[in-house]
Design a protein around this motif. Structure first.
Motif, PDB file in Angstrom:
ATOM      1  N   UNK A  70       0.893  -0.968   0.151  1.00 16.52           N
ATOM      2  CA  UNK A  70      -0.019   0.160   0.087  1.00 16.52           C
ATOM      3  C   UNK A  70       0.841   1.285  -0.001  1.00 16.52           C
ATOM      4  N   UNK A  71       2.135   1.261   0.749  1.00 16.00           N
ATOM      5  CA  UNK A  71       2.823   2.485   0.841  1.00 16.00           C
ATOM      6  C   UNK A  71       3.466   2.646  -0.575  1.00 16.00           C
ATOM      7  N   UNK A  72       4.068   1.568  -1.139  1.00 19.17           N
ATOM      8  CA  UNK A  72       4.767   1.631  -2.540  1.00 19.17           C
ATOM      9  C   UNK A  72       3.665   2.159  -3.363  1.00 19.17           C
ATOM     10  N   UNK A  73       2.467   1.739  -3.375  1.00 24.23           N
ATOM     11  CA  UNK A  73       1.497   2.371  -4.305  1.00 24.23           C
ATOM     12  C   UNK A  73       1.239   3.852  -4.154  1.00 24.23           C
ATOM     13  N   UNK A  74       1.170   4.225  -2.928  1.00 24.00           N
ATOM     14  CA  UNK A  74       0.999   5.634  -2.555  1.00 24.00           C
ATOM     15  C   UNK A  74       2.429   6.480  -2.833  1.00 24.00           C
ATOM     16  N   UNK A  75       3.340   5.947  -2.799  1.00 23.09           N
ATOM     17  CA  UNK A  75       4.647   6.774  -2.735  1.00 23.09           C
ATOM     18  C   UNK A  75       5.184   6.697  -4.280  1.00 23.09           C
TER      19      UNK A  75
END
Length: 58
Positions: free
Chosen positions: A4-9
């Protein structure tokens, strides 16, 4: 949570790549950067020893 953090960043095109696939890949990237920048591997620190060995093998 990590994905989720990867997709957001990351940029959309980077999400589909192996870039930062797992949190530890960022640590190895940092270690490689330090070594390639000329930092003595001994100064990178004993906790990073297995990753330093991997980085020097590349």
């Amino acid at each position: 949570m990590w994905q989720k953090a990867r997709r957001k960043t990351l940029a959309a095109e980077d999400v589909e790549t192996a870039l930062a696939g797992v949190p530890y890949s960022l640590r190895l990237a940092g270690i490689c950067l330090w070594i390639k920048a000329g930092v003595d591997p001994v100064e990178v620190g004993p906790p990073s020893r297995p990753r330093i060995d991997a980085a020097l093998a590349e």
